[in-house]
Enzyme design. Sequence first.
Site, mmCIF file in Angstrom:
data_model
loop_
_atom_site.group_PDB
_atom_site.id
_atom_site.type_symbol
_atom_site.label_atom_id
_atom_site.label_comp_id
_atom_site.label_asym_id
_atom_site.label_seq_id
_atom_site.Cartn_x
_atom_site.Cartn_y
_atom_site.Cartn_z
ATOM 1 N N GLU A 1 84.073 -28.596 -6.517
ATOM 2 C CA GLU A 1 82.959 -28.904 -7.411
ATOM 3 C C GLU A 1 83.278 -30.056 -8.366
ATOM 4 O OE1 GLU A 1 84.229 -26.061 -6.609
ATOM 5 O OE2 GLU A 1 82.792 -24.409 -6.583
ATOM 6 N N THR B 1 82.532 -25.279 -0.115
ATOM 7 C CA THR B 1 83.676 -24.538 -0.637
ATOM 8 C C THR B 1 83.501 -23.090 -0.230
ATOM 9 O OG1 THR B 1 84.824 -23.876 -2.638
ATOM 10 C CG2 THR B 1 82.498 -24.315 -2.883
ATOM 11 N N LYS C 1 90.497 -7.083 -18.233
ATOM 12 C CA LYS C 1 89.891 -7.090 -19.565
ATOM 13 C C LYS C 1 90.166 -5.750 -20.230
ATOM 14 C CE LYS C 1 86.590 -10.307 -17.724
ATOM 15 N NZ LYS C 1 86.600 -10.243 -16.263
ATOM 16 N N TRP D 1 92.465 -10.120 -22.858
ATOM 17 C CA TRP D 1 92.651 -10.381 -21.429
ATOM 18 C C TRP D 1 94.123 -10.312 -21.069
ATOM 19 C CZ3 TRP D 1 88.924 -15.060 -20.103
ATOM 20 C CH2 TRP D 1 87.599 -14.613 -20.254
HETATM 21 P P1 AMP Z 1 89.073 -25.650 -3.806
HETATM 22 O O1 AMP Z 1 87.672 -25.876 -4.243
HETATM 23 O O2 AMP Z 1 89.182 -25.018 -2.463
HETATM 24 O O3 AMP Z 1 89.897 -26.893 -3.929
HETATM 25 O O4 AMP Z 1 89.744 -24.585 -4.793
HETATM 26 C C1 AMP Z 1 89.727 -24.798 -6.178
HETATM 27 C C2 AMP Z 1 90.508 -23.715 -6.875
HETATM 28 O O5 AMP Z 1 91.885 -23.798 -6.545
HETATM 29 C C3 AMP Z 1 90.464 -23.831 -8.387
HETATM 30 O O6 AMP Z 1 89.287 -23.263 -8.934
HETATM 31 C C4 AMP Z 1 91.731 -23.076 -8.788
HETATM 32 O O7 AMP Z 1 91.507 -21.686 -8.819
HETATM 33 C C5 AMP Z 1 92.678 -23.404 -7.653
HETATM 34 N N1 AMP Z 1 93.572 -24.517 -8.025
HETATM 35 C C6 AMP Z 1 93.444 -25.830 -7.777
HETATM 36 N N2 AMP Z 1 94.483 -26.539 -8.250
HETATM 37 C C7 AMP Z 1 95.317 -25.656 -8.831
HETATM 38 C C8 AMP Z 1 96.573 -25.751 -9.519
HETATM 39 N N3 AMP Z 1 97.195 -26.917 -9.676
HETATM 40 N N4 AMP Z 1 97.111 -24.607 -9.999
HETATM 41 C C9 AMP Z 1 96.505 -23.407 -9.836
HETATM 42 N N5 AMP Z 1 95.335 -23.254 -9.210
HETATM 43 C C10 AMP Z 1 94.734 -24.355 -8.702
#
Ligand code: AMP
Length: 539
Positions: A326, A181, A434, A439
């Site tokens: 993750e 990631t 913050k 928040w």
């Molecule tokens: P990745 O590991 O590249 O899939 O990115 C994961 C991150 O994408 C998460 O920690 C969120 O911040 C964001 N994310 C995933 N799904 C959503 C969603 N449906 N709405 C808003 N943010 C999302």
Amino acid sequence: MMKTPLTISMMLERAEIFFPKKQVISRMKGGVVRHTYKEIGERTRRLASMLKQLGVGVGDRVGTFAWNHHRHLEAYFAIPGIGAVLHTINIRLSPQHIAYIINHADDRVLLIDDDLLPAIEAVKDEIPNVRAFIIMTDADELPETALAPVYHYEKLLADGDPAFPFLKDLDEYQPAGMCYTSATTGQPKGVVYTHRSTVLHAMALGLADTLGLCERDVAMPIVPMFHVNAWGMPFAATWFGSTTVMPGPAFTPNVLAELIETERVTIVAGVPTIWLGLLQALEKGRYDVSSLTRVICGGSAAPKGVIRAFEEKYGIPFIHAYGMTETSPLVLVSRPKSYQDGLSYEEKLDIRAKQGLLALGLEMKVIGQNGPVRWDGKEMGELCLRGPWIAAEYYNDERTKETFRDGWLHTGDVVTVDEEGFVKIVDRTKDVIKSGGEWISSVDLENALMAHEAVFEAAVVAVPHPKWQERPIACVVLKEGKSVTKEELYDFLRPQFAKWWLPDDIVFLDEIPKTSVGKFLKRKLRDEMAARYADAAAE
Ligand code: AMP
């Protein structure tokens, strides 16, 4: 009860035994190709036998650098089938990051699509531990390449054993897959999936209250197979005996629309940008997408307008979900409860635009400034997760201790939870402001500003403040030919927010700095604004 291990090969074996006639359909450069699960099974076993002959052993990492297609699917099963680890490499990473993760994972063999060769050739001198390069190509002969030693995927398969047995006595906790990631700073971080986590996650995709994937489905994962295993869909679709449709290399929205129409696809999964593109293609062309029974959207927040367009214009149910590398990734799915049926469409849309309810099997807690938050849809905290398909650490990485603490994954996502338990992502922990023990969601302020007709883009960042710790500053880019004053924007925001949420200043900029993937580069903006307001803070 018996202690039989949950292994990835049992998914393919089920497809071979019960669904040998059903198909995996791949759009390749030269056209659509079809293989039955019987053929996919034999080809996968051939690949497994040849990987073994190339010296790949239990625990060895094998990288893939490829689009979504049947060969990539074969690698998905062949590599874990011999006890090795499938490392799906993001084809869009920078050369520096590609070399880093190949070395960090210690990939022994790489399987590469012919059209993606230049990206690996560019780093060939930096990846000395790779012992073999297998080129996946439709051509009869290998392309010219500086890589060595290279093998032709199909010729390798021709020499393989179609009845090669998968490893049986596997520990289900053994590593099966890996995905990196991208971190906001520094090198990418590796997550290792096990056989058990992959199987349990795939099973969860079949539940009626998540994606409800089943044998009757014609499933098209549009999300790349290098992005959290295309959200686990290729594993689940094979296991359940669904027809799988793979969109192949460099597809366009029109290609997707065409595939949906000709293959009668029932379920698709992808990020919001894909759906925006598809909507445009549907507007312009005459495609019959009536076969779709659901569109699954995740990766970033699904805009309400997109949900509405799919449902109202095309009658296709739209399902919003949340997850991360993750978390394998399925965590939240937004489906209103049965007793919410009586709500109006708009009220239900509000619920469905949230990220949703926790998938069964997982545990969550949301920790705010003062401990666990109230479920009132207002109080914000960081989402923390536990469960059988949630990672426990990063692979060989000291950043593990920042994210994995006290037995929980700290997601870095700031959320609210409503009275019914629906989770809404409101910010990243690094971006939330913050202010005086409370928040403020930068995302909420940005969305409100961007709803103004003169505003093209808005980014809200925190600047240090002596009394309140941090205060919001809004940076606004206007649409061409439009004008608005600071006061007018304040008047626009005032009815929507508590007074203390209003930005301390609104700054007009020519553009918002962006990352390579087009996200706001908030770190840079924060530094710039902090410098600008340093004097004010010192007063
Ligand atoms: P990745 O590991 O590249 O899939 O990115 C994961 C991150 O994408 C998460 O920690 C969120 O911040 C964001 N994310 C995933 N799904 C959503 C969603 N449906 N709405 C808003 N943010 C999302």
